[in-house]
Enzyme design. Structure first.
Site, short mmCIF file in Angstrom:
data_model
loop_
_atom_site.label_atom_id
_atom_site.label_comp_id
_atom_site.label_asym_id
_atom_site.label_seq_id
_atom_site.Cartn_x
_atom_site.Cartn_y
_atom_site.Cartn_z
N ASP A 12 5.49 14.63 13.35
CA ASP A 12 5.73 14.08 12.22
C ASP A 12 4.67 14.44 11.35
O ASP A 12 4.19 13.49 10.49
CB ASP A 12 6.17 12.64 11.94
CG ASP A 12 6.90 12.54 10.73
OD1 ASP A 12 7.26 13.55 9.99
OD2 ASP A 12 7.04 11.40 10.36
N LEU A 48 0.93 -1.19 0.06
CA LEU A 48 -0.05 -0.08 0.04
C LEU A 48 0.90 1.13 -0.12
O LEU A 48 0.52 2.42 -0.44
CB LEU A 48 -0.96 0.04 1.24
CG LEU A 48 -1.94 -1.19 1.28
CD1 LEU A 48 -2.76 -1.16 2.54
CD2 LEU A 48 -2.82 -1.14 0.22
N GLY A 87 10.00 5.53 5.56
CA GLY A 87 11.43 5.75 5.91
C GLY A 87 11.95 4.29 6.65
O GLY A 87 13.05 3.89 6.49
N GLY A 119 9.77 1.21 6.63
CA GLY A 119 9.11 -0.08 6.26
C GLY A 119 8.23 0.22 5.31
O GLY A 119 7.76 1.19 4.92
N LYS A 153 2.03 -2.97 8.53
CA LYS A 153 3.30 -2.00 8.57
C LYS A 153 4.46 -3.18 8.93
O LYS A 153 4.50 -3.47 10.29
CB LYS A 153 3.17 -1.05 9.17
CG LYS A 153 4.53 -0.11 9.04
CD LYS A 153 4.29 1.27 9.93
CE LYS A 153 5.59 2.03 9.62
NZ LYS A 153 5.57 3.43 10.67
#
Length: 447
Positions: free
Chosen positions: A279, A161, A165, A167, A183
């Site tokens: 982030d 999908l 950075g 994975g 993930k």
């Protein structure tokens, strides 16, 4: 029933003839031969006898009458009080019974709604123990590695999908009715391990409609895996800058901005202690099948609210990092507000936060757009062409003003995310979560 029986005892006792106060009634005189009065033996020999006996008998009769009236009043009061108590108790019992029936009905409805959203996956998660991080138990379930391999078809590239950075994210099919996003974090390194633990610890405590849900985790050797709820429409970055760039309408973009503001407002104002995302960017804003936006990727999140974090390692994505954090290492909730302003510029202009203008030179969207955002003549010319025909100029000026405030170099000049949230609600249609009521012509234009 025992309570009702105890309440009825005093009523029965008070009303029982055997236990009531005896009446003042004299027994009949013994039978004797009747004596017919004659003139020689009159009832009252003279007027003095009448005056001597009549008042006494009348007084006794009056006392008896008063005594009977007092006794009747006491019995009546006892009956009224007991009946009232009985009525109150019956009312309370009825309310309690209705409350239990409603509670059972609500429990059944919650089970049905959970099943509709695919929480049958919970039966799988219940088989695994919870995780301990830093000596604290978190409520995210552990998932066996073979189950992830089967669900992702051995992590087939066709199920990818996205990639970040640390994975890749894979689509996982656990059954016909439940899909999720897995993930896979690249193995090795203290940074990956720290972000993995931070993600699990943060999302295990956070539940909000605009923050992605973490369903489980897996540790297999040096590899780490996180299982999230499925977000069918991917990231906002793909819709704005991806190869298959979609044509998000003006109102959909305003809805996404409102959803992001709600998520940040929850982190800054509702969490205890407050959480700084650190982030925020378009690739970390995920969209479900109805384009509801949710914040994701809390690996860099920091708790502690508005205090300066000068000792925290500089992290983030170029173009979204606030100037004070980039230059001085000072991190506050206003750093998230700056990143939100950059995302807002992406929604307005359709350009990336940093673009290459020469072989060794890049330009920030903030630097390029700032002079034109405050010019009403130039502003419509820099708007994303995909939304030129669906926007309201008045609303465009308002959103541009909000963006200008959010990306101010000085943190104290930036608004609180709560103020930003309240500014967006009137700009979003009612059916999309705001308070704006559209006319029929406006609805057709948006469509």
């Amino acid at each position: 029933m025992n309570l009702l029986f105890l309440l009825l005892i005093p009523i029965w006792v008070l009303s029982s003839p055997a236990l009531s106060v005896p009446l003042d009634v004299k027994p009949d005189p013994p039978a004797s031969d009747p004596v017919i009065p004659t003139e020689k033996d009159p009832f009252f020999k003279n007027s003095s006898d009448l005056g001597a006996h009549s008042p006494a008998r009348l007084e006794v009769a009056e006392v008896n009458l008063v005594h009977h009236q007092d006794l009747n009043k006491k019995i009546l009061v006892a009956l009224v009080v007991s009946s009232s108590l009985l009525g109150v108790i019956l009312l309370l019992l009825s309310c309690f019974w209705i409350f239990r029936l409603r509670k059972k009905a609500n429990a059944k409805s919650h089970k049905k709604s959970d099943a509709a959203y695919g929480v049958s996956f919970g039966t799988i998660l219940d088989k695994f123990p919870s995780m301990r991080i830093g000596g604290k138990k978190v409520s995210i379930a552990a998932i066996e590695y073979p189950l992830l391999v089967t669900a992702t078809n051995n992590f087939d590239e066709a199920n990818i999908l996205g990639e970040g950075g640390l994975g890749r994210v894979y689509k996982a099919h656990f059954n016909d009715h439940f899909h999720a996003a897995v993930k896979k974090i690249y193995a090795g390194g203290l940074e990956a391990e720290r972000e993995f633990e931070n993600e699990v610890e943060s999302l295990s405590k956070i539940q909000h409609q605009n923050i992605v849900s973490l369903l489980g985790y897996c540790i297999h050797g040096e590899a780490r895996f996180l299982v999230y709820e499925m977000m069918e429409n991917g990231s906002l970055e793909l819709h704005l800058h991806g190869p298959n760039k979609s044509r998000l309408t003006w109102h959909l973009r305003m809805k996404i901005a409102l959803d992001v503001a709600r998520g940040l407002e929850y982190l800054h104002e509702r969490c205890n202690p407050p959480v700084i995302h650190r982030d925020l960017k378009s690739s970390n804003i995920l969209l479900d099948s109805n384009f509801h936006a949710k914040l994701s990727d809390f690996g860099l999140a920091v708790t502690g609210g508005n205090s300066n974090k000068a000792n925290i390692k500089l992290s983030g994505t170029l173009g979204y990092v606030a100037p004070e954090y980039l230059l001085d290492g000072k991190l506050t909730d206003k750093s998230d507000v700056y990143a939100f302003g950059v995302v807002l510029l992406e929604l307005l202009i359709g350009r990336r936060p940093v673009e290459r203008v020469a072989e060794a030179q890049c330009q920030s969207i903030v630097t390029w757009a700032m002079p034109q955002l405050t010019d009403r003549l130039k502003l419509p010319n820099i708007v994303d062409p995909a939304i030129v025909n669906t926007m309201d100029l008045k609303h465009l000026y308002q959103v541009a003003a909000i963006a200008v405030l959010c990306v101010q170099p000085e943190p104290s000049y930036r608004p609180l995310i709560t103020d930003v949230l309240h500014s967006f609600i009137p700009l979003v249609p009612v059916d999309l979560g705001g308070s704006l009521r559209l006319t029929d012509s406006a609805v057709s234009t948006c469509a």
